[in-house]
Design an enzyme around this catalytic site. Structure first.
Site, mmCIF file in Angstrom:
data_model
loop_
_atom_site.group_PDB
_atom_site.id
_atom_site.type_symbol
_atom_site.label_atom_id
_atom_site.label_comp_id
_atom_site.label_asym_id
_atom_site.label_seq_id
_atom_site.Cartn_x
_atom_site.Cartn_y
_atom_site.Cartn_z
ATOM 1 C CG ASN A 179 -6.735 -0.631 1.625
ATOM 2 O OD1 ASN A 179 -6.065 -0.242 0.676
ATOM 3 N ND2 ASN A 179 -6.199 -1.075 2.747
ATOM 4 C CB CYS B 175 -0.956 0.006 1.184
ATOM 5 S SG CYS B 175 -2.031 -1.426 1.200
ATOM 6 C CG HIS C 220 -3.071 3.471 2.287
ATOM 7 N ND1 HIS C 220 -3.622 3.122 1.073
ATOM 8 C CD2 HIS C 220 -3.160 2.363 3.072
ATOM 9 C CE1 HIS C 220 -4.018 1.865 1.127
ATOM 10 N NE2 HIS C 220 -3.760 1.379 2.329
HETATM 11 O O1 UT7 Z 1 -3.697 -1.209 3.607
HETATM 12 C C1 UT7 Z 1 -2.762 -1.563 4.578
HETATM 13 C C2 UT7 Z 1 -3.078 -0.942 5.834
HETATM 14 N N1 UT7 Z 1 -4.223 -1.623 6.440
HETATM 15 C C3 UT7 Z 1 -4.773 -1.084 7.484
HETATM 16 O O2 UT7 Z 1 -4.380 -0.007 7.864
HETATM 17 C C4 UT7 Z 1 -5.845 -1.841 8.239
HETATM 18 C C5 UT7 Z 1 -5.665 -1.581 9.723
HETATM 19 N N2 UT7 Z 1 -6.622 -2.253 10.571
HETATM 20 C C6 UT7 Z 1 -7.921 -1.933 10.604
HETATM 21 O O3 UT7 Z 1 -8.365 -1.104 9.847
HETATM 22 C C7 UT7 Z 1 -8.805 -2.570 11.653
HETATM 23 O O4 UT7 Z 1 -7.992 -3.263 12.597
HETATM 24 C C8 UT7 Z 1 -9.864 -3.536 11.063
HETATM 25 C C9 UT7 Z 1 -10.909 -2.743 10.306
HETATM 26 C C10 UT7 Z 1 -9.190 -4.540 10.144
HETATM 27 C C11 UT7 Z 1 -10.573 -4.289 12.195
HETATM 28 O O5 UT7 Z 1 -11.151 -3.371 13.102
HETATM 29 P P1 UT7 Z 1 -10.942 -3.573 14.666
HETATM 30 O O6 UT7 Z 1 -11.682 -2.518 15.330
HETATM 31 O O7 UT7 Z 1 -9.464 -3.661 14.902
HETATM 32 O O8 UT7 Z 1 -11.681 -4.945 14.904
HETATM 33 P P2 UT7 Z 1 -11.092 -6.292 15.518
HETATM 34 O O9 UT7 Z 1 -10.212 -6.977 14.537
HETATM 35 O O10 UT7 Z 1 -10.570 -6.022 16.881
HETATM 36 O O11 UT7 Z 1 -12.427 -7.122 15.663
HETATM 37 C C12 UT7 Z 1 -13.464 -6.713 16.577
HETATM 38 C C13 UT7 Z 1 -14.593 -7.717 16.465
HETATM 39 C C14 UT7 Z 1 -14.134 -9.162 16.576
HETATM 40 O O12 UT7 Z 1 -15.136 -9.884 17.285
HETATM 41 P P3 UT7 Z 1 -14.950 -10.225 18.846
HETATM 42 O O13 UT7 Z 1 -13.679 -11.027 18.924
HETATM 43 O O14 UT7 Z 1 -14.846 -8.907 19.542
HETATM 44 O O15 UT7 Z 1 -16.185 -10.990 19.157
HETATM 45 C C15 UT7 Z 1 -14.099 -9.625 15.141
HETATM 46 O O16 UT7 Z 1 -14.293 -11.010 15.022
HETATM 47 O O17 UT7 Z 1 -15.228 -7.583 15.199
HETATM 48 C C16 UT7 Z 1 -15.281 -8.879 14.568
HETATM 49 N N3 UT7 Z 1 -15.203 -8.674 13.128
HETATM 50 C C17 UT7 Z 1 -16.290 -8.461 12.377
HETATM 51 N N4 UT7 Z 1 -17.596 -8.378 12.685
HETATM 52 C C18 UT7 Z 1 -18.443 -8.140 11.672
HETATM 53 C C19 UT7 Z 1 -14.095 -8.660 12.335
HETATM 54 N N5 UT7 Z 1 -14.459 -8.442 11.063
HETATM 55 C C20 UT7 Z 1 -15.811 -8.316 11.058
HETATM 56 C C21 UT7 Z 1 -16.762 -8.081 10.046
HETATM 57 N N6 UT7 Z 1 -18.047 -7.988 10.407
HETATM 58 N N7 UT7 Z 1 -16.400 -7.914 8.758
#
Ligand code: UT7
Length: 324
Positions: free
Chosen positions: A281, A118, A251
């Site tokens: 993205n 990215c 980005h």
């Molecule tokens: O391009 C390269 C750079 N990339 C980035 O900068 C991405 C950086 N990371 C992020 O943007 C975020 O970490 C994400 C959007 C990927 C995830 O957001 P988060 O707030 O960090 O969520 P998380 O991974 O901590 O997940 C929270 C909850 C989990 O459930 P539990 O364990 O709390 O029950 C996940 O299983 O959300 C759940 N979850 C979802 N729920 C519904 C993860 N993906 C989804 C989904 N729909 N698509």
């Protein structure tokens, strides 16, 4: 003083738009649960453009490149170099840039790809600037183009809702008056595991996992620190305060990252160019897509000071501060 100036921008998106609700419905048929609400709240993404399975990065890049050349009032024969930043090249080789070169008829140009995930567009732009400042090139085409949908595991809700396809192109021209003022690029190979596509081709087979895997929270935290540091560095070098910039084009990965970085730098939220709501993205394409959008709708005007920032797998990151 010789500067590298962006003299034209262009972009191209696949026709098919998939909203969060449509994607959630499609995933639910395979018992993968997500919702428009979760995606919007956690990422800021509302929809993405997805290419048909036979569409390649070079096809998107060629369309974006034609528009950028047109804006710069240049012909393909004016080009000295074509750089395509992509993690989804058409082939292992020849490079996607060579495919773009032949489609355009840019027969007086060299062409190569770079891969910095990215951060690819920012890396490619800094490479272009160095060729111009070295004094031996006049007009370069710098493109970010991706069909990331091909790397996505559509059974992994942690990643499949985040990405889209598209291409953005810029013509970079030598100038005596304005252009790129300061740059920074950096990598940390210790962080290869937090964002990767580990598979490779060997002996006629794909060896290892062919899909994108991400530890989202680690990437999130590292991205904020890296972008803040890099922005301060390029602004210090140019002797300006971050809030002196007119437009901030980071980005486009997550609206929360964009807001947090701007907040930490004291940059007004009104100065952030946001396209991730519409594009999701698009990896190396996200910055030139956003730049083209903000130039086309007349937000970015000649003389404006613009800060662009990339961050992604590697781990890689970097910034370009430029006067339009
Ligand atoms: O391009 C390269 C750079 N990339 C980035 O900068 C991405 C950086 N990371 C992020 O943007 C975020 O970490 C994400 C959007 C990927 C995830 O957001 P988060 O707030 O960090 O969520 P998380 O991974 O901590 O997940 C929270 C909850 C989990 O459930 P539990 O364990 O709390 O029950 C996940 O299983 O959300 C759940 N979850 C979802 N729920 C519904 C993860 N993906 C989804 C989904 N729909 N698509």
């Amino acid at each position: 003083m010789r500067y590298a100036r962006i003299s034209g921008t262009g972009s191209f998106l696949p026709e098919r738009i998939v909203s969060n609700s449509e994607l959630a419905l499609e995933l639910s048929t395979r018992n993968i649960l997500t919702s428009d609400r979760w995606i919007v709240e956690r990422t800021g993404i509302h929809q993405r453009h997805l290419a048909k399975s036979n569409v390649t990065s070079s096809q998107l890049a060629i369309e974006a490149a034609k528009l950028a050349l047109n804006k710069a009032h240049l012909e393909p024969l004016d080009l000295d170099l074509i750089i395509v930043a992509t993690s989804t090249p058409d082939h292992v080789f020849p490079s996607t840039a060579c495919l773009v070169q032949t489609a355009l008829g840019a027969t007086k140009s060299a062409a190569f790809d770079i891969q910095a995930a990215c951060s690819g567009f920012i890396y490619a732009l800094i490479i272009a600037e160095n060729f111009i400042c070295a004094g031996n090139m006049q007009n370069l085409l710098v493109i970010g183009s991706e069909v990331f949908s091909k790397l996505i595991d559509w059974n992994d809700r942690n990643t499949c809702v985040l990405f889209g396809d598209g291409a953005g192109a810029t013509v970079v021209t030598a100038s005596l008056t304005s252009g790129i003022i300061s740059t920074h690029m950096m990598s940390d190979g210790n962080l290869t595991d937090i964002l990767s596509v580990k598979g490779n081709i060997a002996n006629g087979k794909i060896i290892g996992d062919p899909f994108l895997r991400m530890d989202g929270q680690s990437v999130f935290k590292k991205a904020i620190l890296a972008l803040e540091d890099s922005a301060r560095l390029v602004c210090d070098r140019a002797n300006i305060n971050p809030n002196d910039i007119d437009w901030f084009i980071p980005h486009q990965a997550n609206i929360r990252i964009l807001h947090l970085v701007a907040q930490r730098l004291g940059i007004s939220m009104k100065k952030i160019v946001i396209t991730l709501d519409k594009h999701a993205n698009t990896s190396a394409a996200s910055i030139p897509l956003a730049l083209d959008k903000a130039c086309n709708d007349n937000r970015i005007k000649p003389g404006d000071l613009v800060l662009m920032q990339g961050v992604g797998a590697g781990f890689t990151w970097g910034s370009v501060l430029m006067r339009i």
